[in-house]
Design a protein around this motif. Structure first.
Motif, PDB file in Angstrom:
ATOM      1  N   ILE A  17      13.658 -27.738  28.837  1.00  0.00           N
ATOM      2  CA  ILE A  17      13.272 -26.517  29.996  1.00  0.00           C
ATOM      3  C   ILE A  17      14.189 -25.821  30.215  1.00  0.00           C
ATOM      4  O   ILE A  17      15.204 -26.027  30.634  1.00  0.00           O
ATOM      5  N   VAL A  18      13.814 -24.516  29.695  1.00  0.00           N
ATOM      6  CA  VAL A  18      14.953 -23.412  30.287  1.00  0.00           C
ATOM      7  C   VAL A  18      14.240 -22.451  31.282  1.00  0.00           C
ATOM      8  O   VAL A  18      14.862 -21.478  31.408  1.00  0.00           O
ATOM      9  N   THR A  19      13.205 -23.001  32.003  1.00  0.00           N
ATOM     10  CA  THR A  19      12.972 -22.183  33.052  1.00  0.00           C
ATOM     11  C   THR A  19      13.693 -22.056  34.213  1.00  0.00           C
ATOM     12  O   THR A  19      14.681 -22.688  34.579  1.00  0.00           O
ATOM     13  N   GLN A  20      14.233 -20.794  34.513  1.00  0.00           N
ATOM     14  CA  GLN A  20      14.928 -20.246  35.590  1.00  0.00           C
ATOM     15  C   GLN A  20      14.477 -20.334  36.752  1.00  0.00           C
ATOM     16  O   GLN A  20      13.279 -20.234  36.914  1.00  0.00           O
ATOM     17  N   ILE A  21      15.349 -20.952  37.633  1.00  0.00           N
ATOM     18  CA  ILE A  21      14.796 -21.215  39.071  1.00  0.00           C
ATOM     19  C   ILE A  21      15.533 -20.237  40.031  1.00  0.00           C
ATOM     20  O   ILE A  21      17.003 -20.899  40.337  1.00  0.00           O
ATOM     21  N   VAL A  22      15.347 -19.479  40.530  1.00  0.00           N
ATOM     22  CA  VAL A  22      16.307 -18.146  40.939  1.00  0.00           C
ATOM     23  C   VAL A  22      15.458 -17.841  42.279  1.00  0.00           C
ATOM     24  O   VAL A  22      14.365 -17.758  42.552  1.00  0.00           O
ATOM     25  N   PRO A  23      16.280 -17.214  43.294  1.00  0.00           N
ATOM     26  CA  PRO A  23      16.052 -16.739  44.550  1.00  0.00           C
ATOM     27  C   PRO A  23      15.019 -15.543  44.312  1.00  0.00           C
ATOM     28  O   PRO A  23      15.473 -14.535  43.197  1.00  0.00           O
ATOM     29  N   ALA A  24      13.741 -15.314  44.896  1.00  0.00           N
ATOM     30  CA  ALA A  24      13.202 -14.254  44.889  1.00  0.00           C
ATOM     31  C   ALA A  24      13.995 -13.040  45.249  1.00  0.00           C
ATOM     32  O   ALA A  24      14.652 -12.999  46.033  1.00  0.00           O
ATOM     33  N   GLU A  25      13.559 -11.731  44.474  1.00  0.00           N
ATOM     34  CA  GLU A  25      14.112 -10.697  44.772  1.00  0.00           C
ATOM     35  C   GLU A  25      13.011  -9.596  45.173  1.00  0.00           C
ATOM     36  O   GLU A  25      11.935 -10.002  45.376  1.00  0.00           O
ATOM     37  N   THR A  26      13.215  -8.393  45.132  1.00  0.00           N
ATOM     38  CA  THR A  26      12.256  -7.277  45.130  1.00  0.00           C
ATOM     39  C   THR A  26      11.208  -7.245  44.082  1.00  0.00           C
ATOM     40  O   THR A  26      11.518  -7.416  42.966  1.00  0.00           O
ATOM     41  N   PHE A  27       9.863  -7.409  44.803  1.00  0.00           N
ATOM     42  CA  PHE A  27       8.794  -7.458  43.867  1.00  0.00           C
ATOM     43  C   PHE A  27       8.279  -6.209  43.687  1.00  0.00           C
ATOM     44  O   PHE A  27       8.075  -5.360  44.954  1.00  0.00           O
ATOM     45  N   TRP A  28       8.035  -5.639  42.460  1.00  0.00           N
ATOM     46  CA  TRP A  28       7.536  -4.461  42.220  1.00  0.00           C
ATOM     47  C   TRP A  28       6.020  -4.400  41.529  1.00  0.00           C
ATOM     48  O   TRP A  28       6.139  -4.930  40.255  1.00  0.00           O
ATOM     49  N   PRO A  29       5.202  -3.999  42.293  1.00  0.00           N
ATOM     50  CA  PRO A  29       3.547  -4.294  41.667  1.00  0.00           C
ATOM     51  C   PRO A  29       3.634  -3.490  40.095  1.00  0.00           C
ATOM     52  O   PRO A  29       4.110  -2.582  40.427  1.00  0.00           O
ATOM     53  N   ALA A  30       2.811  -4.162  39.378  1.00  0.00           N
ATOM     54  CA  ALA A  30       2.696  -3.307  38.121  1.00  0.00           C
ATOM     55  C   ALA A  30       1.574  -2.271  38.278  1.00  0.00           C
ATOM     56  O   ALA A  30       0.915  -2.099  39.456  1.00  0.00           O
ATOM     57  N   GLU A  31       1.554  -1.275  37.463  1.00  0.00           N
ATOM     58  CA  GLU A  31       0.581  -0.471  37.604  1.00  0.00           C
ATOM     59  C   GLU A  31      -0.716  -0.688  37.676  1.00  0.00           C
ATOM     60  O   GLU A  31      -0.993  -1.924  37.160  1.00  0.00           O
ATOM     61  N   ASP A  32      -1.793   0.017  38.276  1.00  0.00           N
ATOM     62  CA  ASP A  32      -3.077  -0.224  38.616  1.00  0.00           C
ATOM     63  C   ASP A  32      -3.795  -0.957  37.530  1.00  0.00           C
ATOM     64  O   ASP A  32      -4.522  -1.879  37.717  1.00  0.00           O
TER      65      ASP A  32
END
Length: 185
Positions: free
Chosen positions: A134-149
């Motif tokens: 398994i190569v899933t990264q487990i990292v702290p959340a950063e700024t979330f940028w919502p995708a375009e509508d």
């Protein structure tokens, strides 16, 4: 005297596992999930656009940010579904989608989520659920940028679009079959 309404506890989970259309379509069906927003996290450009993300040079992953009621569905249960619907063994890739934006990642929002994610990966590895590491990264959340509508609710609005029919729909069907008891009524 009137009673004040009780508010439900809400937590946030942010997951990356390939195209956000797939993740949004799946998680939006689960009981306890209040909202799923497609977006971007983990990069080095403010307010990235889909066009920038697709070039693969911003460092962002396509993610979904899930608002959920932990008394109805736990973070661990969200992770169980997450690992059931994508391949966590392919770095920067999900099927034909290739690039860092399609990486597998869990962006934890608190130490409990981090511990839960690490325990899940350890358990899946010990049980040899996947043939590769398994190569899933487990990292702290950063700024979330919502995708375009137009990305929000994409599968629901475009179920016959070729990518949706070929890639998203099978994942939705899998979750409906495997997790019927966890679906919204």
């Amino acid at each position: 005297m009137t009673a004040t309404p009780q508010t439900e506890p809400i937590e946030i989970a942010t997951l990356a596992g390939g195209c956000f259309w797939c993740l949004e379509a799946v998680f939006d069906r689960l009981a306890g999930v209040q909202q799923v927003v497609s977006g971007y996290m983990g990069g080095r450009v403010d307010e990235p656009t889909y066009k920038q993300i697709c070039k693969g040079d911003t460092g962002h992953a396509e993610v979904v940010q899930i608002s959920f009621n932990p008394t109805v569905i736990s973070f661990g249960e969200l992770l169980e579904v997450f690992f059931a619907i994508h391949d966590p063994t392919t770095p920067d890739r999900q099927g034909n989608d290739v690039g860092t934006q399609y990486r597998s990642a869990i962006f934890f929002h608190n130490p409990v989520q981090e511990q839960s994610a690490r325990q899940m990966v350890t358990a899946l590895t010990a049980e040899q659920v996947f043939p590769e590491a398994i190569v899933t990264q487990i990292v702290p959340a950063e700024t979330f940028w919502p995708a375009e509508d137009y990305h929000q609710g994409y599968f629901e609005a475009n179920p016959n679009q070729p990518y949706c029919a070929a890639v998203v729909a099978p994942k939705v069907r899998k979750v409906i079959a495997k997790y019927a008891e966890r679906l919204k009524q």
